[in-house]
Scaffold this motif. Structure first.
Motif, PDB file in Angstrom:
ATOM      1  N   GLN A   1      -2.203  -2.716  -7.494  1.00 18.47           N
ATOM      2  CA  GLN A   1      -3.778  -2.571  -7.883  1.00 18.47           C
ATOM      3  C   GLN A   1      -4.200  -1.935  -8.531  1.00 18.47           C
ATOM      4  OE1 GLN A   1      -5.140  -5.483  -5.327  1.00 18.47           O
ATOM      5  NE2 GLN A   1      -7.730  -5.234  -6.453  1.00 18.47           N
ATOM      6  N   PRO A   2      -5.303  -1.789 -10.153  1.00 21.70           N
ATOM      7  CA  PRO A   2      -5.838  -0.292  -9.758  1.00 21.70           C
ATOM      8  C   PRO A   2      -6.517  -0.218  -9.396  1.00 21.70           C
ATOM      9  CG  PRO A   2      -5.452  -2.191 -11.735  1.00 21.70           C
ATOM     10  CD  PRO A   2      -5.007  -2.626 -10.805  1.00 21.70           C
ATOM     11  N   GLU A   3      -7.561  -0.854  -8.490  1.00 24.18           N
ATOM     12  CA  GLU A   3      -8.472  -0.613  -7.502  1.00 24.18           C
ATOM     13  C   GLU A   3      -7.861  -0.085  -5.727  1.00 24.18           C
ATOM     14  OE1 GLU A   3      -9.750  -4.067  -9.590  1.00 24.18           O
ATOM     15  OE2 GLU A   3      -8.039  -3.554  -8.416  1.00 24.18           O
ATOM     16  N   LEU A   4      -6.835  -0.132  -6.351  1.00 29.10           N
ATOM     17  CA  LEU A   4      -5.561   0.962  -4.783  1.00 29.10           C
ATOM     18  C   LEU A   4      -5.315   1.412  -5.549  1.00 29.10           C
ATOM     19  CD1 LEU A   4      -4.093   0.637  -2.397  1.00 29.10           C
ATOM     20  CD2 LEU A   4      -2.828  -0.324  -3.477  1.00 29.10           C
TER      21      LEU A   4
ATOM     22  N   SER B   1      -2.248  -5.280  -3.455  1.00 26.99           N
ATOM     23  CA  SER B   1      -1.512  -5.970  -4.168  1.00 26.99           C
ATOM     24  C   SER B   1      -0.742  -5.115  -4.676  1.00 26.99           C
ATOM     25  CB  SER B   1      -1.155  -6.768  -5.068  1.00 26.99           C
ATOM     26  OG  SER B   1      -2.051  -6.339  -6.410  1.00 26.99           O
ATOM     27  N   PHE B   2       0.906  -4.625  -4.872  1.00 26.80           N
ATOM     28  CA  PHE B   2       1.886  -3.122  -5.377  1.00 26.80           C
ATOM     29  C   PHE B   2       0.870  -3.106  -6.902  1.00 26.80           C
ATOM     30  CE2 PHE B   2       5.036  -1.280  -7.755  1.00 26.80           C
ATOM     31  CZ  PHE B   2       5.627  -0.336  -6.327  1.00 26.80           C
TER      32      PHE B   2
ATOM     33  N   ARG C   1       0.863  -1.169  -0.383  1.00 24.65           N
ATOM     34  CA  ARG C   1      -0.132  -0.149   0.693  1.00 24.65           C
ATOM     35  C   ARG C   1       0.493   1.120  -0.215  1.00 24.65           C
ATOM     36  NH1 ARG C   1      -3.565  -1.410   5.071  1.00 24.65           N
ATOM     37  NH2 ARG C   1      -1.839  -2.340   5.621  1.00 24.65           N
ATOM     38  N   SER C   2       1.815   1.724   1.108  1.00 24.19           N
ATOM     39  CA  SER C   2       2.487   2.770   0.990  1.00 24.19           C
ATOM     40  C   SER C   2       3.312   2.707  -0.066  1.00 24.19           C
ATOM     41  CB  SER C   2       3.218   2.744   2.661  1.00 24.19           C
ATOM     42  OG  SER C   2       4.257   1.804   2.278  1.00 24.19           O
ATOM     43  N   PRO C   3       4.657   1.638  -0.733  1.00 22.86           N
ATOM     44  CA  PRO C   3       5.346   1.857  -2.019  1.00 22.86           C
ATOM     45  C   PRO C   3       4.130   2.348  -3.402  1.00 22.86           C
ATOM     46  CG  PRO C   3       5.938   0.061  -0.515  1.00 22.86           C
ATOM     47  CD  PRO C   3       4.304   0.624   0.133  1.00 22.86           C
ATOM     48  N   THR C   4       2.849   1.576  -3.039  1.00 21.13           N
ATOM     49  CA  THR C   4       1.935   2.395  -4.745  1.00 21.13           C
ATOM     50  C   THR C   4       1.689   3.580  -4.135  1.00 21.13           C
ATOM     51  OG1 THR C   4       1.111   0.169  -4.302  1.00 21.13           O
ATOM     52  CG2 THR C   4      -0.493   1.812  -5.533  1.00 21.13           C
TER      53      THR C   4
END
Length: 108
Positions: free
Chosen positions: A91-94, A88-89, A14-17
């Protein structure tokens, strides 16, 4: 220039994304870290001092951050995004969720 620090548990998804998504925004500098002992990058005093705004992914992160850094958070805006650890890293939804929740804090 706004300096934004993104924090999750292990600094792997999450945070690296978030760091990657918002580092391309005009007038925004980003960094990321984790709070767990096995995080890729464990959040440091230097990162806390550098950040103007800190985004945590979960409420537990906010309380762990307060416990670890206490008074060093004074004057810092700490925002809980309420984003669970199920993405996941990159991830479009994220990415969509991050943009929806973070944009209002990073736009002039």
């Amino acid at each position: 220039m706004t300096r934004a620090l993104f924090i999750c548990s292990r600094n792997r998804l999450r945070s690296p994304t978030a760091e990657e998504v918002f580092c391309h925004w005009r007038d925004v500098e980003t960094d990321s870290a984790g709070l767990a002992p096995d995080a890729v990058t464990i959040v440091s005093d230097e990162q806390i001092a550098w950040a103007q705004i800190i985004f945590v992914m979960e409420r537990t992160h906010k309380s762990k951050l307060a416990k670890k850094f206490g008074s060093r958070l004074q004057g810092k805006k700490v925002i809980c995004l309420d984003i669970p650890d199920r993405y996941s890293f990159m991830q479009p939804e994220l990415i969509a969720l991050l943009e929806q929740k973070v944009a209002k804090f990073l736009r002039p």
